[in-house]
Motif scaffolding. Structure first.
Motif, PDB file in Angstrom:
ATOM      1  N   GLY A   1     130.520  87.646 -14.320  1.00  0.00           N
ATOM      2  CA  GLY A   1     130.655  87.501 -12.874  1.00  0.00           C
ATOM      3  C   GLY A   1     131.438  86.251 -12.516  1.00  0.00           C
ATOM      4  O   GLY A   1     131.953  85.538 -13.369  1.00  0.00           O
ATOM      5  N   TRP A   2     131.508  85.976 -11.249  1.00  0.00           N
ATOM      6  CA  TRP A   2     132.350  84.886 -10.760  1.00  0.00           C
ATOM      7  C   TRP A   2     131.568  83.617 -10.448  1.00  0.00           C
ATOM      8  O   TRP A   2     132.128  82.555 -10.288  1.00  0.00           O
ATOM      9  CB  TRP A   2     133.088  85.330  -9.501  1.00  0.00           C
ATOM     10  N   ARG A   3     130.234  83.699 -10.335  1.00  0.00           N
ATOM     11  CA  ARG A   3     129.441  82.570  -9.861  1.00  0.00           C
ATOM     12  C   ARG A   3     128.957  81.696 -11.015  1.00  0.00           C
ATOM     13  O   ARG A   3     128.313  82.158 -11.933  1.00  0.00           O
ATOM     14  CB  ARG A   3     128.238  83.075  -9.071  1.00  0.00           C
ATOM     15  N   LEU A   4     129.250  80.412 -10.929  1.00  0.00           N
ATOM     16  CA  LEU A   4     128.755  79.440 -11.902  1.00  0.00           C
ATOM     17  C   LEU A   4     127.420  78.872 -11.423  1.00  0.00           C
ATOM     18  O   LEU A   4     127.083  78.959 -10.256  1.00  0.00           O
ATOM     19  CB  LEU A   4     129.764  78.301 -12.073  1.00  0.00           C
ATOM     20  N   GLY A   5     126.681  78.270 -12.341  1.00  0.00           N
ATOM     21  CA  GLY A   5     125.456  77.582 -11.957  1.00  0.00           C
ATOM     22  C   GLY A   5     124.215  78.042 -12.682  1.00  0.00           C
ATOM     23  O   GLY A   5     123.198  77.371 -12.657  1.00  0.00           O
ATOM     24  N   GLY A   6     124.262  79.227 -13.311  1.00  0.00           N
ATOM     25  CA  GLY A   6     123.083  79.713 -14.024  1.00  0.00           C
ATOM     26  C   GLY A   6     121.883  79.824 -13.103  1.00  0.00           C
ATOM     27  O   GLY A   6     121.973  80.350 -12.002  1.00  0.00           O
ATOM     28  N   LYS A   7     120.744  79.275 -13.549  1.00  0.00           N
ATOM     29  CA  LYS A   7     119.516  79.318 -12.742  1.00  0.00           C
ATOM     30  C   LYS A   7     119.612  78.457 -11.491  1.00  0.00           C
ATOM     31  O   LYS A   7     118.774  78.555 -10.605  1.00  0.00           O
ATOM     32  CB  LYS A   7     118.316  78.872 -13.584  1.00  0.00           C
ATOM     33  N   GLY A   8     120.607  77.618 -11.413  1.00  0.00           N
ATOM     34  CA  GLY A   8     120.792  76.777 -10.239  1.00  0.00           C
ATOM     35  C   GLY A   8     121.814  77.321  -9.260  1.00  0.00           C
ATOM     36  O   GLY A   8     122.194  76.649  -8.317  1.00  0.00           O
ATOM     37  N   ALA A   9     122.263  78.561  -9.468  1.00  0.00           N
ATOM     38  CA  ALA A   9     123.305  79.135  -8.610  1.00  0.00           C
ATOM     39  C   ALA A   9     122.735  79.559  -7.263  1.00  0.00           C
ATOM     40  O   ALA A   9     121.568  79.891  -7.132  1.00  0.00           O
ATOM     41  CB  ALA A   9     123.943  80.336  -9.300  1.00  0.00           C
ATOM     42  N   SER A  10     123.586  79.559  -6.266  1.00  0.00           N
ATOM     43  CA  SER A  10     123.244  80.107  -4.955  1.00  0.00           C
ATOM     44  C   SER A  10     124.528  80.604  -4.318  1.00  0.00           C
ATOM     45  O   SER A  10     125.625  80.263  -4.744  1.00  0.00           O
ATOM     46  CB  SER A  10     122.556  79.063  -4.069  1.00  0.00           C
ATOM     47  N   GLY A  11     124.367  81.424  -3.323  1.00  0.00           N
ATOM     48  CA  GLY A  11     125.521  81.966  -2.626  1.00  0.00           C
ATOM     49  C   GLY A  11     125.083  82.614  -1.333  1.00  0.00           C
ATOM     50  O   GLY A  11     123.915  82.558  -0.961  1.00  0.00           O
ATOM     51  N   ARG A  12     126.006  83.252  -0.648  1.00  0.00           N
ATOM     52  CA  ARG A  12     125.709  83.922   0.617  1.00  0.00           C
ATOM     53  C   ARG A  12     125.586  85.421   0.383  1.00  0.00           C
ATOM     54  O   ARG A  12     126.429  86.023  -0.269  1.00  0.00           O
ATOM     55  CB  ARG A  12     126.808  83.657   1.640  1.00  0.00           C
ATOM     56  N   GLY A  13     124.537  86.015   0.943  1.00  0.00           N
ATOM     57  CA  GLY A  13     124.316  87.448   0.829  1.00  0.00           C
ATOM     58  C   GLY A  13     124.980  88.202   1.958  1.00  0.00           C
ATOM     59  O   GLY A  13     125.737  87.629   2.763  1.00  0.00           O
ATOM     60  N   PRO A  14     124.708  89.512   2.066  1.00  0.00           N
ATOM     61  CA  PRO A  14     125.357  90.358   3.080  1.00  0.00           C
ATOM     62  C   PRO A  14     125.129  89.887   4.513  1.00  0.00           C
ATOM     63  O   PRO A  14     125.984  90.032   5.355  1.00  0.00           O
ATOM     64  CB  PRO A  14     124.708  91.733   2.862  1.00  0.00           C
ATOM     65  N   SER A  15     123.978  89.272   4.795  1.00  0.00           N
ATOM     66  CA  SER A  15     123.689  88.787   6.150  1.00  0.00           C
ATOM     67  C   SER A  15     124.029  87.311   6.310  1.00  0.00           C
ATOM     68  O   SER A  15     123.559  86.657   7.231  1.00  0.00           O
ATOM     69  CB  SER A  15     122.210  89.004   6.474  1.00  0.00           C
ATOM     70  N   ASP A  16     124.830  86.796   5.402  1.00  0.00           N
ATOM     71  CA  ASP A  16     125.258  85.406   5.396  1.00  0.00           C
ATOM     72  C   ASP A  16     124.098  84.426   5.197  1.00  0.00           C
ATOM     73  O   ASP A  16     124.171  83.286   5.572  1.00  0.00           O
ATOM     74  CB  ASP A  16     126.046  85.050   6.664  1.00  0.00           C
ATOM     75  N   ARG A  17     122.994  84.933   4.624  1.00  0.00           N
ATOM     76  CA  ARG A  17     121.859  84.073   4.295  1.00  0.00           C
ATOM     77  C   ARG A  17     122.051  83.530   2.881  1.00  0.00           C
ATOM     78  O   ARG A  17     122.594  84.202   2.018  1.00  0.00           O
ATOM     79  CB  ARG A  17     120.552  84.864   4.360  1.00  0.00           C
ATOM     80  N   ILE A  18     121.587  82.304   2.660  1.00  0.00           N
ATOM     81  CA  ILE A  18     121.684  81.710   1.332  1.00  0.00           C
ATOM     82  C   ILE A  18     120.702  82.416   0.405  1.00  0.00           C
ATOM     83  O   ILE A  18     119.523  82.562   0.725  1.00  0.00           O
ATOM     84  CB  ILE A  18     121.399  80.205   1.369  1.00  0.00           C
ATOM     85  N   GLU A  19     121.224  82.905  -0.707  1.00  0.00           N
ATOM     86  CA  GLU A  19     120.389  83.545  -1.719  1.00  0.00           C
ATOM     87  C   GLU A  19     120.405  82.666  -2.960  1.00  0.00           C
ATOM     88  O   GLU A  19     121.472  82.355  -3.492  1.00  0.00           O
ATOM     89  CB  GLU A  19     120.916  84.944  -2.036  1.00  0.00           C
ATOM     90  N   GLU A  20     119.220  82.282  -3.402  1.00  0.00           N
ATOM     91  CA  GLU A  20     119.103  81.387  -4.541  1.00  0.00           C
ATOM     92  C   GLU A  20     118.687  82.156  -5.779  1.00  0.00           C
ATOM     93  O   GLU A  20     118.003  83.160  -5.700  1.00  0.00           O
ATOM     94  CB  GLU A  20     118.094  80.284  -4.234  1.00  0.00           C
ATOM     95  N   HIS A  21     119.105  81.643  -6.911  1.00  0.00           N
ATOM     96  CA  HIS A  21     118.800  82.285  -8.184  1.00  0.00           C
ATOM     97  C   HIS A  21     117.755  81.519  -8.972  1.00  0.00           C
ATOM     98  O   HIS A  21     117.338  81.923 -10.026  1.00  0.00           O
ATOM     99  CB  HIS A  21     120.086  82.432  -9.002  1.00  0.00           C
ATOM    100  N   GLY A  22     117.345  80.370  -8.490  1.00  0.00           N
ATOM    101  CA  GLY A  22     116.377  79.569  -9.219  1.00  0.00           C
ATOM    102  C   GLY A  22     115.881  78.422  -8.371  1.00  0.00           C
ATOM    103  O   GLY A  22     116.217  78.293  -7.208  1.00  0.00           O
TER     104      GLY A  22
END
Length: 191
Positions: A41-62
Protein backbone atom coordinates in the motif's frame (compact mmCIF):
# COMPACT_ATOMS: atom_id res chain seq x y z
CA UNK A 1 29.23 10.05 -3.61
CA UNK A 2 30.03 6.34 -3.76
CA UNK A 3 30.20 4.93 -7.30
CA UNK A 4 28.90 1.49 -6.32
CA UNK A 5 26.55 1.91 -3.32
CA UNK A 6 25.45 -1.02 -1.17
CA UNK A 7 21.85 -1.90 -2.02
CA UNK A 8 19.64 -2.12 1.06
CA UNK A 9 16.07 -3.44 1.01
CA UNK A 10 13.91 -2.43 3.97
CA UNK A 11 10.73 -4.48 4.28
CA UNK A 12 7.80 -2.64 5.83
CA UNK A 13 7.08 1.03 6.40
CA UNK A 14 6.72 1.11 10.18
CA UNK A 15 8.63 3.30 12.63
CA UNK A 16 11.64 0.97 12.88
CA UNK A 17 11.92 0.67 9.10
CA UNK A 18 11.77 4.39 8.51
CA UNK A 19 14.26 4.95 11.36
CA UNK A 20 16.66 2.53 9.66
CA UNK A 21 16.24 4.33 6.33
CA UNK A 22 16.84 7.70 8.01
CA UNK A 23 20.02 6.47 9.73
CA UNK A 24 21.41 4.89 6.55
CA UNK A 25 20.69 8.01 4.50
CA UNK A 26 22.59 10.41 6.77
CA UNK A 27 24.89 12.81 4.95
CA UNK A 28 27.99 11.45 6.70
CA UNK A 29 27.54 8.14 4.81
CA UNK A 30 28.19 10.03 1.54
CA UNK A 31 25.69 7.94 -0.44
CA UNK A 32 27.21 4.63 0.66
CA UNK A 33 23.76 3.01 0.67
CA UNK A 34 21.06 2.80 -1.99
CA UNK A 35 17.92 2.32 0.09
CA UNK A 36 14.56 0.98 -1.07
CA UNK A 37 11.60 0.69 1.33
CA UNK A 38 9.03 -1.95 0.38
CA UNK A 39 5.58 -1.35 1.84
CA UNK A 40 2.22 -2.89 0.99
CA UNK A 41 0.00 0.00 0.00
CA UNK A 42 0.90 3.66 -0.01
CA UNK A 43 0.70 4.55 3.70
CA UNK A 44 3.81 4.53 5.87
CA UNK A 45 3.81 4.31 9.65
CA UNK A 46 2.93 0.71 10.50
CA UNK A 47 0.99 0.57 13.77
CA UNK A 48 1.43 4.32 14.09
CA UNK A 49 -0.23 5.14 10.76
CA UNK A 50 -3.33 7.28 10.40
CA UNK A 51 -5.22 8.82 7.55
CA UNK A 52 -8.58 10.20 6.45
CA UNK A 53 -11.51 7.87 5.79
CA UNK A 54 -14.49 8.31 3.44
CA UNK A 55 -16.16 10.85 5.77
CA UNK A 56 -12.90 12.76 6.19
CA UNK A 57 -12.58 11.43 9.75
CA UNK A 58 -9.14 10.49 11.06
CA UNK A 59 -8.77 6.72 11.11
CA UNK A 60 -5.98 5.35 13.26
CA UNK A 61 -4.23 2.03 12.95
CA UNK A 62 -2.70 1.89 16.41
CA UNK A 63 -2.04 3.61 19.68
CA UNK A 64 -0.68 7.12 19.15
CA UNK A 65 1.12 7.71 22.42
CA UNK A 66 4.82 8.38 22.72
CA UNK A 67 5.88 8.26 26.34
CA UNK A 68 8.46 10.86 27.34
CA UNK A 69 10.90 8.05 28.09
CA UNK A 70 11.34 7.26 24.38
CA UNK A 71 14.53 9.33 24.36
CA UNK A 72 16.06 7.86 21.20
CA UNK A 73 12.80 8.10 19.24
CA UNK A 74 12.30 11.74 20.25
CA UNK A 75 15.94 12.52 19.47
CA UNK A 76 15.48 11.14 15.95
CA UNK A 77 12.20 12.99 15.40
CA UNK A 78 13.88 16.21 16.49
CA UNK A 79 16.71 15.57 14.02
CA UNK A 80 14.19 14.91 11.22
CA UNK A 81 12.34 18.15 11.85
CA UNK A 82 15.63 20.08 12.09
CA UNK A 83 16.70 18.63 8.74
CA UNK A 84 13.34 19.52 7.16
CA UNK A 85 13.75 23.12 8.37
CA UNK A 86 10.12 23.94 7.63
CA UNK A 87 8.87 27.51 7.52
CA UNK A 88 6.21 27.89 10.26
CA UNK A 89 4.37 30.45 8.10
CA UNK A 90 3.82 27.77 5.44
CA UNK A 91 3.53 24.59 7.52
CA UNK A 92 1.15 24.05 10.42
CA UNK A 93 3.45 21.34 11.81
CA UNK A 94 6.83 22.97 11.24
CA UNK A 95 8.65 21.87 14.38
CA UNK A 96 8.65 18.63 16.39
CA UNK A 97 6.87 20.44 19.25
CA UNK A 98 3.98 21.15 16.88
CA UNK A 99 3.55 17.41 16.31
CA UNK A 100 3.47 16.36 19.99
CA UNK A 101 1.42 17.50 22.97
CA UNK A 102 2.28 16.72 26.58
CA UNK A 103 -0.37 14.53 28.22
CA UNK A 104 0.47 14.07 31.90
CA UNK A 105 -2.94 12.63 32.82
CA UNK A 106 -3.50 8.88 32.67
CA UNK A 107 -7.04 7.48 32.65
CA UNK A 108 -8.24 3.90 32.45
CA UNK A 109 -11.85 2.69 32.76
CA UNK A 110 -13.51 -0.68 32.93
CA UNK A 111 -17.11 -1.84 33.42
CA UNK A 112 -17.82 -2.45 37.10
CA UNK A 113 -21.34 -3.71 36.63
CA UNK A 114 -24.04 -3.45 34.04
CA UNK A 115 -24.78 0.19 34.80
CA UNK A 116 -21.51 1.66 36.06
CA UNK A 117 -17.90 2.13 35.15
CA UNK A 118 -14.90 2.09 37.42
CA UNK A 119 -12.27 4.62 36.42
CA UNK A 120 -8.73 5.28 37.48
CA UNK A 121 -7.16 8.65 36.81
CA UNK A 122 -3.77 9.99 37.77
CA UNK A 123 -1.48 12.90 37.03
CA UNK A 124 2.16 12.08 36.31
CA UNK A 125 4.29 15.19 36.53
CA UNK A 126 6.58 15.73 33.52
CA UNK A 127 10.29 15.09 34.00
CA UNK A 128 12.98 17.71 33.68
CA UNK A 129 13.82 18.95 30.20
CA UNK A 130 12.23 17.81 26.96
CA UNK A 131 12.11 14.31 25.49
CA UNK A 132 15.19 13.74 23.35
CA UNK A 133 17.27 16.51 24.92
CA UNK A 134 21.00 16.06 24.25
CA UNK A 135 22.75 13.89 26.81
CA UNK A 136 24.76 15.73 29.45
CA UNK A 137 26.23 14.97 32.85
CA UNK A 138 22.98 16.23 34.42
CA UNK A 139 20.76 14.30 31.98
CA UNK A 140 22.35 10.86 31.89
CA UNK A 141 20.84 8.11 29.80
CA UNK A 142 21.58 5.54 32.50
CA UNK A 143 19.99 2.80 34.58
CA UNK A 144 20.26 5.01 37.67
CA UNK A 145 18.36 7.89 36.04
CA UNK A 146 15.59 5.53 34.95
CA UNK A 147 15.37 3.95 38.42
CA UNK A 148 15.00 7.40 39.99
CA UNK A 149 12.25 8.30 37.50
CA UNK A 150 10.53 4.93 38.07
CA UNK A 151 10.56 5.47 41.84
CA UNK A 152 8.86 8.84 41.32
CA UNK A 153 6.21 7.29 39.07
CA UNK A 154 5.55 4.48 41.57
CA UNK A 155 5.16 7.11 44.31
CA UNK A 156 2.63 8.96 42.17
CA UNK A 157 0.73 5.74 41.53
CA UNK A 158 0.62 4.82 45.24
CA UNK A 159 -0.54 8.29 46.27
CA UNK A 160 -3.27 8.13 43.63
CA UNK A 161 -4.46 4.76 44.96
CA UNK A 162 -4.44 6.15 48.51
CA UNK A 163 -6.45 9.16 47.34
CA UNK A 164 -8.90 6.83 45.60
CA UNK A 165 -9.46 4.74 48.72
CA UNK A 166 -10.15 7.81 50.83
CA UNK A 167 -12.78 8.99 48.35
CA UNK A 168 -14.47 5.69 47.44
CA UNK A 169 -17.78 6.47 49.17
CA UNK A 170 -18.78 9.34 46.92
CA UNK A 171 -17.95 10.84 43.55
CA UNK A 172 -15.48 13.69 43.80
CA UNK A 173 -14.53 16.39 41.34
CA UNK A 174 -11.09 16.37 39.79
CA UNK A 175 -8.46 18.50 41.43
CA UNK A 176 -4.73 18.29 40.88
CA UNK A 177 -3.02 17.25 44.11
CA UNK A 178 -0.41 19.67 45.45
CA UNK A 179 1.61 16.71 46.65
CA UNK A 180 2.32 15.84 42.99
CA UNK A 181 0.66 12.54 43.70
CA UNK A 182 -2.41 12.54 41.57
CA UNK A 183 -6.08 13.28 41.30
CA UNK A 184 -9.00 11.45 42.87
CA UNK A 185 -10.79 8.90 40.76
CA UNK A 186 -14.30 9.37 39.44
CA UNK A 187 -17.11 6.84 39.40
CA UNK A 188 -19.64 7.18 36.60
CA UNK A 189 -23.14 5.76 36.70
CA UNK A 190 -24.83 5.17 33.38
CA UNK A 191 -28.55 5.98 33.54
Amino acid sequence: MVSNPIKVAIVGGGCASIAAAFELSRAEHHGKYQITVYQIGWRLGGKGASGRGPSDRIEEHGLHIWMGSYENAFRMVRECYAELNRDPRKHRIADWRDAFSPAPFLAVAQPESRDSWLSFMSYFAPGDGLPGDPLTDTNPFSVTSYLVRTAGLVRTLLLTIQSRRSGEKETRALSAGKNGGGVPSLRFRVA
